[in-house]
Design an enzyme around this catalytic site. Sequence first.
Site, mmCIF file in Angstrom:
data_model
loop_
_atom_site.group_PDB
_atom_site.id
_atom_site.type_symbol
_atom_site.label_atom_id
_atom_site.label_comp_id
_atom_site.label_asym_id
_atom_site.label_seq_id
_atom_site.Cartn_x
_atom_site.Cartn_y
_atom_site.Cartn_z
ATOM 1 N N ALA A 1 -46.132 -72.896 27.088
ATOM 2 C CA ALA A 1 -46.174 -74.049 27.606
ATOM 3 C C ALA A 1 -48.102 -73.968 27.690
ATOM 4 C CB ALA A 1 -45.951 -73.684 28.854
ATOM 5 N N GLY B 47 -42.822 -70.320 27.077
ATOM 6 C CA GLY B 47 -42.176 -71.389 26.785
ATOM 7 C C GLY B 47 -41.380 -71.218 25.739
ATOM 8 N N GLU C 88 -39.011 -69.351 25.664
ATOM 9 C CA GLU C 88 -37.928 -69.773 26.186
ATOM 10 C C GLU C 88 -36.484 -71.261 25.657
ATOM 11 O OE1 GLU C 88 -41.047 -69.683 29.772
ATOM 12 O OE2 GLU C 88 -40.196 -67.399 30.047
ATOM 13 N N GLU D 113 -46.426 -63.527 28.103
ATOM 14 C CA GLU D 113 -47.012 -64.817 29.672
ATOM 15 C C GLU D 113 -48.261 -62.667 30.369
ATOM 16 O OE1 GLU D 113 -44.329 -64.843 28.659
ATOM 17 O OE2 GLU D 113 -43.638 -67.214 29.067
HETATM 18 C C1 HXC Z 1 -52.446 -74.957 24.490
HETATM 19 C C2 HXC Z 1 -52.078 -74.080 22.312
HETATM 20 C C3 HXC Z 1 -51.556 -73.727 22.845
HETATM 21 C C4 HXC Z 1 -50.587 -73.013 23.730
HETATM 22 C C5 HXC Z 1 -51.745 -72.530 20.514
HETATM 23 N N1 HXC Z 1 -52.814 -74.273 21.387
HETATM 24 N N2 HXC Z 1 -51.307 -72.597 21.838
HETATM 25 N N3 HXC Z 1 -52.512 -75.016 23.120
HETATM 26 N N4 HXC Z 1 -51.015 -73.963 24.726
HETATM 27 N N5 HXC Z 1 -49.995 -72.386 24.428
HETATM 28 C C6 HXC Z 1 -53.624 -75.115 20.852
HETATM 29 C C7 HXC Z 1 -55.076 -73.613 20.633
HETATM 30 O O1 HXC Z 1 -55.382 -74.490 21.013
HETATM 31 C C8 HXC Z 1 -55.348 -74.439 19.239
HETATM 32 O O2 HXC Z 1 -56.733 -76.045 19.754
HETATM 33 C C9 HXC Z 1 -54.286 -75.163 18.421
HETATM 34 O O3 HXC Z 1 -53.146 -74.971 19.292
HETATM 35 C C10 HXC Z 1 -53.957 -74.510 17.044
HETATM 36 O O4 HXC Z 1 -53.682 -73.169 17.649
HETATM 37 P P1 HXC Z 1 -55.164 -72.139 16.796
HETATM 38 O O5 HXC Z 1 -54.608 -70.349 17.900
HETATM 39 O O6 HXC Z 1 -55.878 -72.182 16.714
HETATM 40 O O7 HXC Z 1 -54.066 -71.088 15.660
HETATM 41 P P2 HXC Z 1 -54.111 -69.375 15.455
HETATM 42 O O8 HXC Z 1 -55.119 -69.074 15.178
HETATM 43 O O9 HXC Z 1 -53.087 -69.851 13.790
HETATM 44 O O10 HXC Z 1 -53.175 -68.587 16.553
HETATM 45 C C11 HXC Z 1 -51.576 -69.291 16.533
HETATM 46 C C12 HXC Z 1 -51.149 -68.343 18.232
HETATM 47 C C13 HXC Z 1 -51.963 -69.159 19.120
HETATM 48 C C14 HXC Z 1 -51.165 -67.370 17.569
HETATM 49 C C15 HXC Z 1 -49.552 -68.901 17.775
HETATM 50 O O11 HXC Z 1 -52.297 -70.177 19.476
HETATM 51 C C16 HXC Z 1 -51.804 -68.325 20.419
HETATM 52 O O12 HXC Z 1 -51.724 -67.331 20.356
HETATM 53 N N6 HXC Z 1 -51.514 -69.782 21.755
HETATM 54 C C17 HXC Z 1 -51.210 -68.898 22.997
HETATM 55 C C18 HXC Z 1 -49.391 -67.961 22.512
HETATM 56 C C19 HXC Z 1 -49.005 -67.780 24.440
HETATM 57 O O13 HXC Z 1 -50.196 -67.237 24.325
HETATM 58 N N7 HXC Z 1 -47.712 -68.515 24.539
HETATM 59 C C20 HXC Z 1 -47.735 -68.045 25.916
HETATM 60 C C21 HXC Z 1 -47.835 -69.417 26.468
HETATM 61 S S1 HXC Z 1 -47.415 -69.056 28.300
HETATM 62 P P3 HXC Z 1 -57.542 -76.432 18.818
HETATM 63 O O14 HXC Z 1 -57.839 -78.018 19.982
HETATM 64 O O15 HXC Z 1 -58.560 -75.020 19.527
HETATM 65 O O16 HXC Z 1 -57.526 -77.092 17.989
HETATM 66 C C22 HXC Z 1 -46.225 -69.386 28.803
HETATM 67 C C23 HXC Z 1 -45.908 -69.441 30.367
HETATM 68 C C24 HXC Z 1 -44.657 -70.595 29.809
HETATM 69 O O17 HXC Z 1 -45.518 -70.325 27.449
HETATM 70 C C25 HXC Z 1 -43.845 -70.713 31.519
HETATM 71 C C26 HXC Z 1 -44.721 -71.346 32.362
HETATM 72 C C27 HXC Z 1 -43.840 -71.785 34.196
#
Ligand code: HXC
Length: 260
Positions: free
Chosen positions: A66, A111, A114, A134
């Site tokens: 998400a 997400g 999911e 998460e």
């Molecule tokens: C918003 C995101 C994002 C996310 C990546 N980006 N994941 N933006 N939400 N979940 C964006 C980054 O900010 C970045 O933007 C661009 O995408 C590229 O990501 P990087 O981090 O620079 O890439 P990399 O170093 O290759 O790392 C990849 C990654 C990392 C390991 C996947 O992006 C990451 O850990 N993402 C978050 C994963 C996460 O925690 N997901 C769970 C979210 S909570 P810029 O602008 O800087 O280029 C969830 C809850 C669901 O999902 C339920 C809700 C109700």
Amino acid sequence: MAYENLLFEIRDGVGLITLNRPKALNALNSALLTELGHLLDEIAVNEEIRAVVITGSGDKAFAAGADISEMQPMTAMEGRKFSANGMNAITKLETIPQPTIAAVNGFALGGGCEVVLACDIRVASTKAKFGQPEVNLGVTPGFGATQRLPRLVGAGIAKELLLTGDVINAERAHQIGLANHVVEPEELLNKAFEIANKIASKGQLAVKMTKQGVNEGLNMDVERGLQYETELFALSFSTEDQKEGMAAFLEKRAAAFKGK
Ligand code: HXC
């Protein structure tokens, strides 16, 4: 309806949905999730579409979760609304009549994972990564992982993934039953379409009733589930496809199903 965060096309009766925010690794924001809900409503009533493949745009991510930048400032009530909107859309993948196949091309985190869990069948590229991170962000899953992951891989493995936030590769996902198949990245869509086309060639009412039988049965005790299966079986005899499918077998020819 025009979609800004999704791509959609139909190839020979198979719908292909592409989550399309590649600059944010296809992070699921409210706009994308609302669009996904609308698109799945349209697909559900479109009899031309006999199976659905869902994937992510770009070569890096299916969906990296998400959208964290949208969620960070939210109040509890805003978070609730965000979860409910996504839950609604993602649950449609599970409940639309047509079978759904996730083609996991890269990160499927939070997400994103999911969405994958709500599909009927999962194909992973060797580059796919799965996880429910998460807890690293101080939140619980909100689009179904606490419920769907244990039902798919068992509570023990699910709890380890959910409680550690560990990210696993495609091979491990295959080992635990989270991925049905693992293929090279360039073969991913071919494999997903191979499965979708096979499903699309069968009697469509039987396919839809069978999906429904599994889904409904998982929410019943086994005795009721078995009774439900008998009712679905009986219902399938009210279709032309049943007469055609069995006649074709007896006449040693391919069945020409009409979905009636
Ligand atoms: C918003 C995101 C994002 C996310 C990546 N980006 N994941 N933006 N939400 N979940 C964006 C980054 O900010 C970045 O933007 C661009 O995408 C590229 O990501 P990087 O981090 O620079 O890439 P990399 O170093 O290759 O790392 C990849 C990654 C990392 C390991 C996947 O992006 C990451 O850990 N993402 C978050 C994963 C996460 O925690 N997901 C769970 C979210 S909570 P810029 O602008 O800087 O280029 C969830 C809850 C669901 O999902 C339920 C809700 C109700």
